[in-house]
Scaffold this active site. Structure first.
Site, PDB file in Angstrom:
ATOM      1  N   ASP A  23       0.903  -0.780   0.334  1.00 13.76           N
ATOM      2  CA  ASP A  23      -0.010   0.622  -0.206  1.00 13.76           C
ATOM      3  C   ASP A  23       1.209   1.127   0.052  1.00 13.76           C
ATOM      4  O   ASP A  23       2.157   1.444   0.674  1.00 13.76           O
ATOM      5  CB  ASP A  23      -1.076   0.145   0.729  1.00 13.76           C
ATOM      6  N   ASP A  68       0.337   3.520   1.449  1.00 13.64           N
ATOM      7  CA  ASP A  68       0.592   4.755   3.025  1.00 13.64           C
ATOM      8  C   ASP A  68       1.131   4.148   3.767  1.00 13.64           C
ATOM      9  O   ASP A  68       0.873   3.968   5.378  1.00 13.64           O
ATOM     10  CB  ASP A  68      -1.134   5.292   3.182  1.00 13.64           C
ATOM     11  N   TRP A 114     -13.173  -1.385  -1.517  1.00 12.26           N
ATOM     12  CA  TRP A 114     -12.758  -1.862   0.259  1.00 12.26           C
ATOM     13  C   TRP A 114     -13.110  -3.011   0.637  1.00 12.26           C
ATOM     14  O   TRP A 114     -14.073  -3.816   0.987  1.00 12.26           O
ATOM     15  CB  TRP A 114     -12.618  -0.789   1.160  1.00 12.26           C
ATOM     16  N   GLU A 151     -10.302  -8.395  -0.404  1.00  7.18           N
ATOM     17  CA  GLU A 151      -9.097  -9.388  -1.416  1.00  7.18           C
ATOM     18  C   GLU A 151      -7.919  -9.388  -0.520  1.00  7.18           C
ATOM     19  O   GLU A 151      -7.563 -11.198  -1.166  1.00  7.18           O
ATOM     20  CB  GLU A 151      -8.766  -8.192  -2.463  1.00  7.18           C
ATOM     21  N   ASP A 152      -7.407  -9.203   0.453  1.00  7.46           N
ATOM     22  CA  ASP A 152      -6.077 -10.152   1.122  1.00  7.46           C
ATOM     23  C   ASP A 152      -6.650 -11.247   1.963  1.00  7.46           C
ATOM     24  O   ASP A 152      -5.765 -12.113   2.062  1.00  7.46           O
ATOM     25  CB  ASP A 152      -5.444  -8.499   1.863  1.00  7.46           C
ATOM     26  N   MET A 155       1.469   3.701   9.218  1.00 11.07           N
ATOM     27  CA  MET A 155       0.292   3.860   8.414  1.00 11.07           C
ATOM     28  C   MET A 155       0.078   5.661   8.181  1.00 11.07           C
ATOM     29  O   MET A 155      -0.182   5.742   9.010  1.00 11.07           O
ATOM     30  CB  MET A 155      -1.433   3.370   8.459  1.00 11.07           C
ATOM     31  N   HIS A 181      -5.501   9.066   6.805  1.00  4.64           N
ATOM     32  CA  HIS A 181      -6.276   9.410   5.399  1.00  4.64           C
ATOM     33  C   HIS A 181      -7.810   9.058   5.954  1.00  4.64           C
ATOM     34  O   HIS A 181      -8.325   7.958   6.619  1.00  4.64           O
ATOM     35  CB  HIS A 181      -5.985   8.508   4.468  1.00  4.64           C
ATOM     36  N   ARG A 226     -11.323   8.021   4.209  1.00  3.02           N
ATOM     37  CA  ARG A 226     -11.687   6.866   3.095  1.00  3.02           C
ATOM     38  C   ARG A 226     -12.018   7.481   1.778  1.00  3.02           C
ATOM     39  O   ARG A 226     -12.232   8.964   1.629  1.00  3.02           O
ATOM     40  CB  ARG A 226     -13.416   6.400   3.428  1.00  3.02           C
TER      41      ARG A 226
HETATM   42  N1  UDH Z   1      -5.280   3.067  -2.942  1.00  2.00           N
HETATM   43  C1  UDH Z   1      -5.165   4.288  -4.144  1.00  2.00           C
HETATM   44  N2  UDH Z   1      -6.455   5.239  -4.008  1.00  2.00           N
HETATM   45  C2  UDH Z   1      -7.325   4.517  -3.962  1.00  2.00           C
HETATM   46  C3  UDH Z   1      -7.567   3.898  -3.243  1.00  2.00           C
HETATM   47  C4  UDH Z   1      -6.511   3.275  -2.467  1.00  2.00           C
HETATM   48  O1  UDH Z   1      -4.336   4.517  -3.953  1.00  2.00           O
HETATM   49  O2  UDH Z   1      -8.846   5.496  -4.008  1.00  2.00           O
HETATM   50  C5  UDH Z   1      -5.003   2.063  -3.048  1.00  2.00           C
HETATM   51  C6  UDH Z   1      -3.275   2.861  -1.821  1.00  2.00           C
HETATM   52  O3  UDH Z   1      -2.187   2.255  -1.825  1.00  2.00           O
HETATM   53  C7  UDH Z   1      -4.045   2.204  -0.319  1.00  2.00           C
HETATM   54  C8  UDH Z   1      -4.236   1.386  -1.079  1.00  2.00           C
HETATM   55  O4  UDH Z   1      -5.033   1.191  -2.148  1.00  2.00           O
HETATM   56  O5  UDH Z   1      -2.922   2.869   0.472  1.00  2.00           O
HETATM   57  C9  UDH Z   1      -5.262   0.843   0.203  1.00  2.00           C
HETATM   58  O6  UDH Z   1      -6.938   0.925   0.438  1.00  2.00           O
HETATM   59  P1  UDH Z   1      -6.970   1.595   1.673  1.00  2.00           P
HETATM   60  O7  UDH Z   1      -5.936   2.243   1.854  1.00  2.00           O
HETATM   61  O8  UDH Z   1      -8.092   2.793   1.612  1.00  2.00           O
HETATM   62  O9  UDH Z   1      -6.994   0.967   3.008  1.00  2.00           O
HETATM   63  P2  UDH Z   1      -6.819   0.724   3.815  1.00  2.00           P
HETATM   64  O10 UDH Z   1      -7.553  -0.439   5.074  1.00  2.00           O
HETATM   65  O11 UDH Z   1      -7.865   2.295   4.448  1.00  2.00           O
HETATM   66  O12 UDH Z   1      -5.341   1.705   3.528  1.00  2.00           O
HETATM   67  C10 UDH Z   1      -9.660   2.215   4.087  1.00  2.00           C
HETATM   68  C11 UDH Z   1     -10.415   3.342   5.316  1.00  2.00           C
HETATM   69  C12 UDH Z   1      -9.958   3.641   6.301  1.00  2.00           C
HETATM   70  C13 UDH Z   1     -10.740   5.322   6.194  1.00  2.00           C
HETATM   71  C14 UDH Z   1     -10.248   5.203   7.775  1.00  2.00           C
HETATM   72  C15 UDH Z   1     -11.120   6.250   8.236  1.00  2.00           C
HETATM   73  N3  UDH Z   1     -11.068   6.979   9.676  1.00  2.00           N
HETATM   74  C1  NGS Z   2     -10.116  -6.780   7.464  1.00  2.00           C
HETATM   75  C2  NGS Z   2     -10.980  -7.080   5.844  1.00  2.00           C
HETATM   76  C3  NGS Z   2      -9.586  -6.677   5.411  1.00  2.00           C
HETATM   77  C4  NGS Z   2      -8.465  -5.444   5.847  1.00  2.00           C
HETATM   78  C5  NGS Z   2      -8.582  -5.781   7.692  1.00  2.00           C
HETATM   79  C6  NGS Z   2      -8.410  -4.243   8.304  1.00  2.00           C
HETATM   80  O1  NGS Z   2     -11.777  -6.940   8.299  1.00  2.00           O
HETATM   81  O2  NGS Z   2      -9.886  -6.834   3.876  1.00  2.00           O
HETATM   82  O3  NGS Z   2     -10.236  -6.035   7.906  1.00  2.00           O
HETATM   83  O4  NGS Z   2      -8.015  -3.509   7.738  1.00  2.00           O
HETATM   84  N1  NGS Z   2     -12.113  -8.355   5.337  1.00  2.00           N
HETATM   85  C7  NGS Z   2     -12.842  -8.139   5.334  1.00  2.00           C
HETATM   86  O5  NGS Z   2     -13.594  -6.872   5.051  1.00  2.00           O
HETATM   87  C8  NGS Z   2     -13.433  -9.175   5.016  1.00  2.00           C
HETATM   88  S1  NGS Z   2      -7.613  -1.665   8.151  1.00  2.00           S
HETATM   89  O6  NGS Z   2      -8.235  -2.298   9.467  1.00  2.00           O
HETATM   90  O7  NGS Z   2      -6.256  -1.913   8.085  1.00  2.00           O
HETATM   91  O8  NGS Z   2      -8.450  -1.004   7.202  1.00  2.00           O
HETATM   92  O9  NGS Z   2      -7.301  -5.617   5.127  1.00  2.00           O
END
Ligand code: UDH
Ligand code: NGS
Length: 363
Positions: free
Chosen positions: A214, A216, A276, A279-280, A306, A309, A311
Site C-alpha cells: 500500500d 501509505d 474496499w 481481497e487480502d 500508516m 487518511h 476513506r
Molecule cells: N488506494 C489508492 N487510492 C484509492 C484507494 C486505495 O491509491 O483511492 C491504494 C493505496 O495504495 C492504499 C491501498 O490502495 O494504501 C489500500 O487502500 P486503503 O488505504 O483504502 O485501505 P485502508 O485499509 O483504508 O488503508 C481504508 C479506509 C480507512 C478509512 C479510515 C477512516 N478513519
Molecule cells: C478486515 C478486512 C480486510 C482488511 C482488514 C484490516 O476486516 O480486507 O480488515 O482493515 N476483511 C474483510 O472485510 C472481509 S483495515 O483496518 O486496515 O482497514 O485488510
C-alpha cells in the site's frame, strides 16, 4: 674481346648480383613486416574486450604504421604487455551478504512535514530511470519488483519514496518501483492492480520477488527486509493503527512479499474484489489452499506506520466481500492471473518510479 667490353660485362654482373641481393632483402623485409602486422593484429583482437568498437580495432592497426620492422618487433613485445595491462578486466562482483552490513535498525518515521519533490529527486540521483537500483559493489541476492496500487495519493507516494528508497538501498536489493494507477473514476480494485503490476514488471526485467505495498505504509526498521523467502511473507505485521499488533492471525493486508513461484502457484490475486476489503483475505485463503504458510518478521522489526487518511471516494466497503471469501477454493482456479484483462493507457518513467496507468474496467 676489347677490354672495355669485358669491364662493362663485369660491372653488369656485379650490378645484377647487387640487385638480386636487394630484391632478396626487400622480400625478407616485406615478409617480416607482413608477419609482424598480422601477428600484432591477431594478438590485439584477442586482448580486446568483446564489446570493443570498430574505433578501437582501427586504433590497434594504426599503432604499427610507418615504422621499421626491427623497432616494431621490439615494440610489439613491449606493447603487448602494455595493451594487456591497459585492458580493464570486468570486475567479478561477489554476491551481497545474506544480511546487509548497511542496516541501521529502528527508524524515525513521521509525516508532519510534506516531502519536497525537488529534494526527493536530489536525494536519489544514484537511481536509474524508472526507479531502478542495484548495488554497485556486490550482486544483489534478489531482483525485487515493488508494486503499489494507486489512485489520487500523490502526497502519500512522496512520503513512501522518501522513506523507502534509502531503506531498499541499504538492504542491497536489485529493485524497481512500479506504481500501478487505476485510470478513470470507477470503483477501485486493489488486487487487480497488483496483478497488473506483476505482469508489467516481468515484461521489463527478470524479477524473482514481488513486494505488494500500500502507498501509505512505511516500515520503522530497515531490518524488515523487503525480500522473499521460502514461504510467502507478510511484512506490515505491527502497524501503529492496530496498536503495533497483528489485528488477526490470518491478516495479510498492507505489505506482503511473494516469489514468482509462490505467486504462480495461487494463480495470482482475485480480479473481482471491487471496493474496499476482503481481497487480502482471499489471497490468504489461496496461499493456505496451496499448502503455504505465512512467515513474518519477529518483534519490533515488523513495526510500521500508516499515513492517516480518510476513506477514498469510490473505494467504499464491498458488500460482496464476505460471500466471496467463502468461495476462494472454487474461484481461485479461474479468477486470477489466467483471466486478467486490462489496457495500458500510459507508462511514465522518471528517476523515482515507473507509473503505469491502466484501464481495468469496472464491476
Ligand atoms: N488506494 C489508492 N487510492 C484509492 C484507494 C486505495 O491509491 O483511492 C491504494 C493505496 O495504495 C492504499 C491501498 O490502495 O494504501 C489500500 O487502500 P486503503 O488505504 O483504502 O485501505 P485502508 O485499509 O483504508 O488503508 C481504508 C479506509 C480507512 C478509512 C479510515 C477512516 N478513519
Ligand atoms: C478486515 C478486512 C480486510 C482488511 C482488514 C484490516 O476486516 O480486507 O480488515 O482493515 N476483511 C474483510 O472485510 C472481509 S483495515 O483496518 O486496515 O482497514 O485488510
Amino acid at each position: 674481346m676489347p677490354e672495355s667490353v669485358l669491364l662493362n660485362a663485369g660491372f653488369f654482373a656485379k650490378s645484377c648480383a647487387v640487385l638480386v641481393c636487394l630484391c632478396g632483402v626487400h622480400l625478407i623485409v616485406a615478409l617480416v613486416f607482413y608477419l609482424t602486422e598480422s601477428t600484432s593484429t591477431k594478438f590485439y583482437y584477442r586482448q580486446m574486450p568483446s564489446d570493443s568498437s570498430e574505433t578501437h580495432r582501427r586504433a590497434a592497426l594504426v599503432i604499427f604504421d610507418n615504422r621499421t620492422v626491427e623497432t616494431e618487433l621490439n615494440k610489439l613485445i613491449y606493447n603487448a604487455s602494455v595493451i594487456k595491462d591497459d585492458v580493464e578486466e570486468p570486475a567479478v562482483l561477489e554476491s551481497c551478504p545474506e544480511t546487509s552490513p548497511l542496516l541501521v535498525g529502528p527508524l524515525r518515521v513521521e509525516f508532519s512535514e510534506p516531502v519536497n519533490l525537488d529534494m526527493l529527486h536530489k536525494e536519489n540521483q544514484q537511481l536509474m530511470m524508472g526507479g531502478r537500483y542495484k548495488p554497485s559493489d556486490c550482486v544483489a541476492l534478489q531482483k525485487v519488483a515493488l508494486i503499489i496500487p494507486f489512485r489520487n495519493r500523490d502526497e502519500h507516494l512522496k512520503y513512501w519514496l522518501h522513506y523507502l528508497h534509502p531503506i531498499l538501498q541499504r538492504q542491497q536489493l536489485d529493485y524497481g518501483i512500479y506504481v500501478i494507477e487505476q485510470d478513470g473514476v470507477d470503483t477501485f480494485n486493489r488486487a487487480k492492480l497488483l496483478n497488473v503490476g506483476y505482469v508489467e514488471a516481468l515484461k521489463e526485467y527478470d524479477y524473482d520477488c514481488f513486494i505488494f505495498s500500500d502507498v501509505d505504509i512505511i516500515p520503522m526498521d530497515d531490518r524488515n527486509t523487503y525480500k522473499c523467502s521460502s514461504q510467502p511473507r507478510h511484512l506490515s505485521v505491527s502497524m501503529d493503527k492496530f496498536g503495533f499488533r497483528l489485528p488477526y492471525k490470518q491478516y495479510f493486508g498492507g505489505v506482503s512479499a511473494m516469489s514468482k513461484e509462490q505467486f504462480q502457484k495461487i494463480n495470482g490475486f482475485p480480479n473481482n474484489y471491487w471496493g474496499w476489503g476482503g481481497e487480502d483475505d482471499d489471497i490468504f485463503n489461496r496461499l493456505s489452499f496451496r499448502g503455504m504458510k505465512i512467515s513474518r518478521p519477529n518483534g519490533d522489526i515488523g513495526n510500521c506506520r500508516m499515513i492517516r487518511h480518510s476513506r477514498d471516494k469510490k473505494n467504499e466497503p464491498n458488500p460482496q466481500r464476505f460471500n466471496r471469501i467463502t468461495h476462494t477454493r472454487q474461484t481461485m482456479n479461474t479468477d486470477g492471473i489466467n483471466s486478467l484483462e486490462y489496457k495500458v493507457i500510459n507508462i511514465e518513467k522518471n528517476k523515482l518510479y515507473t507509473k503505469i496507468t491502466v484501464d481495468i474496467g469496472k464491476p
